[in-house]
Design a protein around this motif. Structure first.
Motif, PDB file in Angstrom:
ATOM      1  N   ARG A  84       0.680  -1.197  -0.062  1.00 57.84           N
ATOM      2  CA  ARG A  84      -0.163  -0.147  -0.057  1.00 57.84           C
ATOM      3  C   ARG A  84       0.964   1.284   0.131  1.00 57.84           C
ATOM      4  O   ARG A  84       0.613   2.406  -0.769  1.00 57.84           O
ATOM      5  CB  ARG A  84      -1.031   0.036   1.101  1.00 57.84           C
ATOM      6  CG  ARG A  84      -1.955   1.091   1.097  1.00 57.84           C
ATOM      7  CD  ARG A  84      -2.623   1.330   2.634  1.00 57.84           C
ATOM      8  NE  ARG A  84      -3.481   0.193   2.838  1.00 57.84           N
ATOM      9  CZ  ARG A  84      -4.714  -0.029   2.418  1.00 57.84           C
ATOM     10  NH1 ARG A  84      -5.299   1.328   1.936  1.00 57.84           N
ATOM     11  NH2 ARG A  84      -5.603  -0.875   2.927  1.00 57.84           N
ATOM     12  N   ARG A  85       1.899   1.192   0.886  1.00 58.32           N
ATOM     13  CA  ARG A  85       2.850   2.436   0.711  1.00 58.32           C
ATOM     14  C   ARG A  85       3.536   2.514  -0.473  1.00 58.32           C
ATOM     15  O   ARG A  85       3.915   3.880  -0.814  1.00 58.32           O
ATOM     16  CB  ARG A  85       3.715   2.209   1.943  1.00 58.32           C
ATOM     17  CG  ARG A  85       3.329   2.412   3.453  1.00 58.32           C
ATOM     18  CD  ARG A  85       4.416   2.525   4.451  1.00 58.32           C
ATOM     19  NE  ARG A  85       5.416   1.238   4.307  1.00 58.32           N
ATOM     20  CZ  ARG A  85       5.176   0.204   5.214  1.00 58.32           C
ATOM     21  NH1 ARG A  85       3.909   0.136   6.064  1.00 58.32           N
ATOM     22  NH2 ARG A  85       5.898  -0.936   5.187  1.00 58.32           N
ATOM     23  N   ASP A  86       3.754   1.492  -1.092  1.00 60.66           N
ATOM     24  CA  ASP A  86       4.453   1.419  -2.404  1.00 60.66           C
ATOM     25  C   ASP A  86       3.644   1.946  -3.518  1.00 60.66           C
ATOM     26  O   ASP A  86       3.804   2.406  -4.755  1.00 60.66           O
ATOM     27  CB  ASP A  86       4.828   0.143  -2.875  1.00 60.66           C
ATOM     28  CG  ASP A  86       6.210  -0.280  -2.283  1.00 60.66           C
ATOM     29  OD1 ASP A  86       6.825   0.406  -1.235  1.00 60.66           O
ATOM     30  OD2 ASP A  86       6.556  -1.349  -2.328  1.00 60.66           O
ATOM     31  N   GLY A  87       2.443   2.163  -3.217  1.00 63.01           N
ATOM     32  CA  GLY A  87       1.053   2.536  -4.235  1.00 63.01           C
ATOM     33  C   GLY A  87       0.478   1.369  -4.978  1.00 63.01           C
ATOM     34  O   GLY A  87      -0.251   1.828  -6.041  1.00 63.01           O
ATOM     35  N   CYS A  88       0.340   0.283  -4.433  1.00 59.91           N
ATOM     36  CA  CYS A  88      -0.320  -0.735  -5.139  1.00 59.91           C
ATOM     37  C   CYS A  88      -1.576  -0.722  -4.611  1.00 59.91           C
ATOM     38  O   CYS A  88      -2.047  -0.500  -3.532  1.00 59.91           O
ATOM     39  CB  CYS A  88       0.325  -2.087  -4.583  1.00 59.91           C
ATOM     40  SG  CYS A  88       1.842  -2.704  -5.373  1.00 59.91           S
ATOM     41  N   ASP A  89      -2.679  -1.029  -5.581  1.00 57.99           N
ATOM     42  CA  ASP A  89      -4.244  -1.116  -5.476  1.00 57.99           C
ATOM     43  C   ASP A  89      -4.678  -2.482  -5.153  1.00 57.99           C
ATOM     44  O   ASP A  89      -5.688  -2.660  -4.882  1.00 57.99           O
ATOM     45  CB  ASP A  89      -4.697  -0.290  -6.531  1.00 57.99           C
ATOM     46  CG  ASP A  89      -4.374   1.283  -6.274  1.00 57.99           C
ATOM     47  OD1 ASP A  89      -4.607   1.908  -5.339  1.00 57.99           O
ATOM     48  OD2 ASP A  89      -3.741   1.577  -7.413  1.00 57.99           O
ATOM     49  N   LEU A  90      -3.798  -3.431  -6.010  1.00 57.28           N
ATOM     50  CA  LEU A  90      -4.261  -4.711  -6.169  1.00 57.28           C
ATOM     51  C   LEU A  90      -3.033  -5.698  -5.954  1.00 57.28           C
ATOM     52  O   LEU A  90      -1.988  -5.152  -6.088  1.00 57.28           O
ATOM     53  CB  LEU A  90      -4.824  -4.986  -7.611  1.00 57.28           C
ATOM     54  CG  LEU A  90      -6.089  -4.191  -8.159  1.00 57.28           C
ATOM     55  CD1 LEU A  90      -6.182  -4.158  -9.578  1.00 57.28           C
ATOM     56  CD2 LEU A  90      -7.325  -4.764  -7.480  1.00 57.28           C
ATOM     57  N   VAL A  91      -3.531  -6.861  -5.596  1.00 59.04           N
ATOM     58  CA  VAL A  91      -2.192  -7.664  -5.149  1.00 59.04           C
ATOM     59  C   VAL A  91      -2.587  -9.238  -6.081  1.00 59.04           C
ATOM     60  O   VAL A  91      -3.714  -9.785  -5.663  1.00 59.04           O
ATOM     61  CB  VAL A  91      -2.025  -8.043  -3.899  1.00 59.04           C
ATOM     62  CG1 VAL A  91      -3.325  -8.341  -2.922  1.00 59.04           C
ATOM     63  CG2 VAL A  91      -0.787  -9.013  -3.739  1.00 59.04           C
ATOM     64  N   GLY A  92      -1.506  -9.692  -6.882  1.00 58.00           N
ATOM     65  CA  GLY A  92      -1.943 -10.819  -7.533  1.00 58.00           C
ATOM     66  C   GLY A  92      -0.782 -11.506  -7.606  1.00 58.00           C
ATOM     67  O   GLY A  92       0.346 -11.203  -7.534  1.00 58.00           O
TER      68      GLY A  92
END
Length: 246
Positions: free
Chosen positions: A177-185
């Motif tokens: 989240r801190r890195d800027g990710c909105d989704l994880v796969g």
């Protein structure tokens, strides 16, 4: 032979519903076997190709998928536009279970995978421009199709690709989240980069199966809920593809 579109199916999408006049082709690639045969046929009056990323019985975990073979095989049979369908977890507040998203960026956290066709002795070294990991024109076509099909969609977002097959810890998701990710796969990379190396148009339809660890209201991730959410979200994919081809 050419195809109007090729689909790489992720978890929950092992055959393409409504495909007619089916032909199955086992493609012999320089990189070993594909996850499954390339299945071609007619859908919405147009020719498409389909490949099950994890195998037709979900026998191939994400870190063992032969991404090079899969992408090379689709290129070899004549596909030029490819949509990767990916089951993901939601991090951003508007990306909860059963939401469909069309991401526009990627951060790659995977390791130990063959990430390039250059990883072969004697192969030409290609330094691809990957500033925009998804093809803008194909993303636009997908988004326009969702509107025509009446499928709600989130436009944009950053896909964080992790190694798998385990799900992530709360701390890992907090970092993402801190890195800027909105989704994880677990399967978004290196598939997108390999498609770029072969000059294929490539876009992702992300089907959100669950809140990522520490996101949403759930204290624990439930696998039965994941598969039910995927079943609901996956039902939107043929509608989107039909609208694209119509």
């Amino acid at each position: 032979m050419s195809y109007d579109l090729a689909i790489i199916g992720g978890t929950g999408l092992y055959q393409f519903p409504g495909l007619e006049n089916i032909e199955r082709t086992a493609v012999d690639t320089p990189f070993g076997p594909t996850s499954a045969p390339v299945v071609s046929g007619t859908f919405a009056g147009r020719r498409i190709a389909f490949l099950a990323r994890h195998g037709e019985g979900h026998s191939v975990p994400p870190h063992r998928v032969n991404y090079r073979a899969n992408v090379w095989a689709l290129h070899h049979v004549g596909a030029r536009r490819v949509i990767g369908v990916n089951a993901v977890g939601g991090i951003r507040d508007d990306m909860g279970p059963r939401v469909v998203a069309v991401p526009d960026q990627v951060i790659d956290y995977t390791h130990g995978r063959y990430t390039s066709f250059c990883d072969v002795d004697g192969a030409e070294v290609k330094h691809i421009d990957f500033s925009e990991p998804y093809t803008a024109s194909l993303r636009a076509d997908v988004l326009a199709a969702t509107a025509r099909a009446g499928v709600p969609v989130v436009d944009g977002g950053c896909y964080g690709a992790t190694q798998g097959p385990r799900l992530e810890t709360r701390a890992e998701i907090a970092r993402m989240r801190r890195d800027g990710c909105d989704l994880v796969g677990m399967t978004g990379m290196p598939e997108a980069a390999l498609a770029r190396e072969l000059e294929l148009d490539y876009a992702c339809i992300a089907l959100i199966a669950n809140w990522a660890a520490g996101c949403g209201d759930e204290a624990e991730i439930s696998l039965p809920e994941i598969f039910e959410n995927l079943r609901v979200a996956t039902a939107q994919v043929p509608k989107i593809v039909a609208a694209m081809l119509g």
